[in-house]
Design a protein around this motif. Structure first.
Motif, PDB file in Angstrom:
ATOM      1  N   ALA A  15       4.791   1.631  -4.134  1.00  0.00           N
ATOM      2  CA  ALA A  15       4.599   3.035  -3.761  1.00  0.00           C
ATOM      3  C   ALA A  15       3.344   3.209  -2.909  1.00  0.00           C
ATOM      4  CB  ALA A  15       4.508   3.902  -5.017  1.00  0.00           C
ATOM      5  N   ILE A  16       2.269   2.500  -3.265  1.00  0.00           N
ATOM      6  CA  ILE A  16       1.035   2.585  -2.483  1.00  0.00           C
ATOM      7  C   ILE A  16       1.256   2.040  -1.079  1.00  0.00           C
ATOM      8  CG2 ILE A  16      -1.347   1.760  -2.296  1.00  0.00           C
ATOM      9  CD1 ILE A  16      -1.357   1.629  -5.404  1.00  0.00           C
ATOM     10  N   LEU A  17       1.885   0.876  -0.987  1.00  0.00           N
ATOM     11  CA  LEU A  17       2.097   0.252   0.321  1.00  0.00           C
ATOM     12  C   LEU A  17       3.035   1.083   1.196  1.00  0.00           C
ATOM     13  CD1 LEU A  17       2.358  -3.486  -0.780  1.00  0.00           C
ATOM     14  CD2 LEU A  17       0.477  -2.394   0.444  1.00  0.00           C
ATOM     15  N   ASP A  18       4.067   1.652   0.596  1.00  0.00           N
ATOM     16  CA  ASP A  18       4.961   2.524   1.373  1.00  0.00           C
ATOM     17  C   ASP A  18       4.195   3.718   1.918  1.00  0.00           C
ATOM     18  OD1 ASP A  18       7.096   0.884   0.923  1.00  0.00           O
ATOM     19  OD2 ASP A  18       7.992   2.121  -0.655  1.00  0.00           O
ATOM     20  N   ARG A  19       3.271   4.251   1.125  1.00  0.00           N
ATOM     21  CA  ARG A  19       2.478   5.400   1.570  1.00  0.00           C
ATOM     22  C   ARG A  19       1.456   4.994   2.621  1.00  0.00           C
ATOM     23  NH1 ARG A  19       3.390   9.635   3.009  1.00  0.00           N
ATOM     24  NH2 ARG A  19       4.462  10.207   1.071  1.00  0.00           N
ATOM     25  N   ALA A  75      -1.215  -7.823   0.925  1.00  0.00           N
ATOM     26  CA  ALA A  75      -0.742  -7.025   2.055  1.00  0.00           C
ATOM     27  C   ALA A  75      -1.845  -6.720   3.055  1.00  0.00           C
ATOM     28  CB  ALA A  75      -0.131  -5.722   1.540  1.00  0.00           C
ATOM     29  N   GLY A  76      -3.032  -7.309   2.852  1.00  0.00           N
ATOM     30  CA  GLY A  76      -4.112  -7.152   3.813  1.00  0.00           C
ATOM     31  C   GLY A  76      -5.037  -5.990   3.557  1.00  0.00           C
ATOM     32  N   LEU A  77      -4.980  -5.397   2.361  1.00  0.00           N
ATOM     33  CA  LEU A  77      -5.814  -4.240   2.051  1.00  0.00           C
ATOM     34  C   LEU A  77      -7.025  -4.644   1.217  1.00  0.00           C
ATOM     35  CD1 LEU A  77      -2.980  -1.737   1.074  1.00  0.00           C
ATOM     36  CD2 LEU A  77      -4.239  -1.815   3.237  1.00  0.00           C
ATOM     37  N   ARG A  78      -8.121  -3.966   1.443  1.00  0.00           N
ATOM     38  CA  ARG A  78      -9.321  -4.120   0.627  1.00  0.00           C
ATOM     39  C   ARG A  78      -9.308  -3.059  -0.457  1.00  0.00           C
ATOM     40  NH1 ARG A  78     -15.577  -3.105   2.689  1.00  0.00           N
ATOM     41  NH2 ARG A  78     -16.623  -3.676   0.738  1.00  0.00           N
ATOM     42  N   THR A  79      -9.573  -3.443  -1.695  1.00  0.00           N
ATOM     43  CA  THR A  79      -9.581  -2.487  -2.796  1.00  0.00           C
ATOM     44  C   THR A  79     -10.984  -2.318  -3.367  1.00  0.00           C
ATOM     45  OG1 THR A  79      -9.048  -4.195  -4.448  1.00  0.00           O
ATOM     46  CG2 THR A  79      -7.198  -3.007  -3.445  1.00  0.00           C
ATOM     47  N   LEU A  80     -11.320  -1.088  -3.689  1.00  0.00           N
ATOM     48  CA  LEU A  80     -12.566  -0.750  -4.367  1.00  0.00           C
ATOM     49  C   LEU A  80     -12.196   0.020  -5.626  1.00  0.00           C
ATOM     50  CD1 LEU A  80     -14.713   0.523  -1.349  1.00  0.00           C
ATOM     51  CD2 LEU A  80     -14.782  -1.741  -2.412  1.00  0.00           C
TER      52      LEU A  80
END
Length: 278
Positions: A272-276, A57-62
């Motif tokens: 849930a994370i992406l909706d938020r 979805a284009g997010l960077r995760t740490l």
């Protein structure tokens, strides 16, 4: 609070207060940053099924191995594990990544850190998603009743010095397998000695007030709380009371699931994370 390590991609490290933390750094380097904070007795690999869904979805995760879990960030003193220090580690990771505001996601003890970060430094938190862990004040109120008190008996047991680590080092593997905890063999190997368990258990010893304080400033950032209806440790009363601790826009997601949401319910958690985030 600043981190003094650079982050790239894949597994990396950052330094804070003389401690070296291991970090899983993935996804597009230019993407919005999502901090993934694990619980007990796990590590950053607990997010392994969620991470690729967020990256797509284009997010960077740490996802750090938190204080007491990273071998280079395991101070001996119990006081080193107080919540402000744990929150400071998360902020330092955001700083090391060059992110002024981040989306914060926490599970289990990582959820407690996430609640603490959103309360203390809301200007650093773009959104909050907490899995399993109710707001600490809601948990404290629920502990007045017999159901949550029965579920939380082990918290008092972990206050004893030395003994909990010694017992867990011998029995952790069988306990995790009996509880059908995802990654049980990995965690049993990683936390196979009293020394490797001292830091994780110190989280409980250092923060007993988290389950006794019923008053707290309401969380002002947009918040989603995801709870499994079959969670053996965290019951419905605390889940219901959490709404009263959030002043910002709030969503409650109840799943037909147990406690181990990042591993067992990765699709629902990522949704849930992406909706938020959106």
């Amino acid at each position: 609070m600043t981190g003094d390590g650079a982050l790239g991609g894949g597994m990396d490290t950052f330094r804070h207060q003389g401690l070296t933390f291991d970090v899983r750094d993935g996804g597009p380097a230019e993407g919005e940053v999502v901090l993934l904070l694990h619980g007990f007795p796990q590590d950053a690999t607990s997010w392994r099924h969620v991470e690729p869904l967020l990256h797509a979805a284009g997010l960077r995760t740490l996802a750090p191995d938190q204080r007491g879990y990273s071998p280079g960030a395991a101070p001996r003193a119990t006081a080193a594990y107080r919540l402000p220090a744990l929150v400071g580690d998360a902020v330092a990771l955001a700083d090391a990544a060059g992110a002024r505001r981040v989306h914060v996601v926490g599970h289990d003890w990582g959820g407690a850190v996430a609640w603490g970060l959103a309360t203390a430094l809301p200007e650093r938190v773009a959104s909050l998603t907490v899995l399993s862990t109710p707001h600490p004040a809601a948990l404290a109120r629920a502990l007045r009743g017999p159901d949550q008190l029965r579920r939380s008996w082990y918290i008092a047991a972990f206050q004893a010095p030395v003994l909990p680590e010694r017992i867990l080092a011998r029995r952790l593997g069988s306990l995790l397998q009996r509880g059908q905890v995802p990654g049980a063999e990995h965690y049993a190997r990683r936390f196979s000695t009293p020394q490797s368990l001292r830091g994780p258990v110190n989280w409980y010893r250092a923060n007993p007030d988290l389950v006794t304080t019923t008053r707290s400033a309401p969380v002002s950032v947009p918040t989603t709380y995801v709870w499994g209806t079959r969670d053996a440790a965290l019951g419905p009363r605390a889940a219901e009371l959490t709404a009263g601790q959030v002043a910002g826009e709030y969503r409650f997601v109840a799943l037909d699931a147990d406690h181990w949401l990042p591993e067992r319910e990765a699709d629902a958690v990522a949704r849930a994370i992406l909706d938020r985030v959106r």
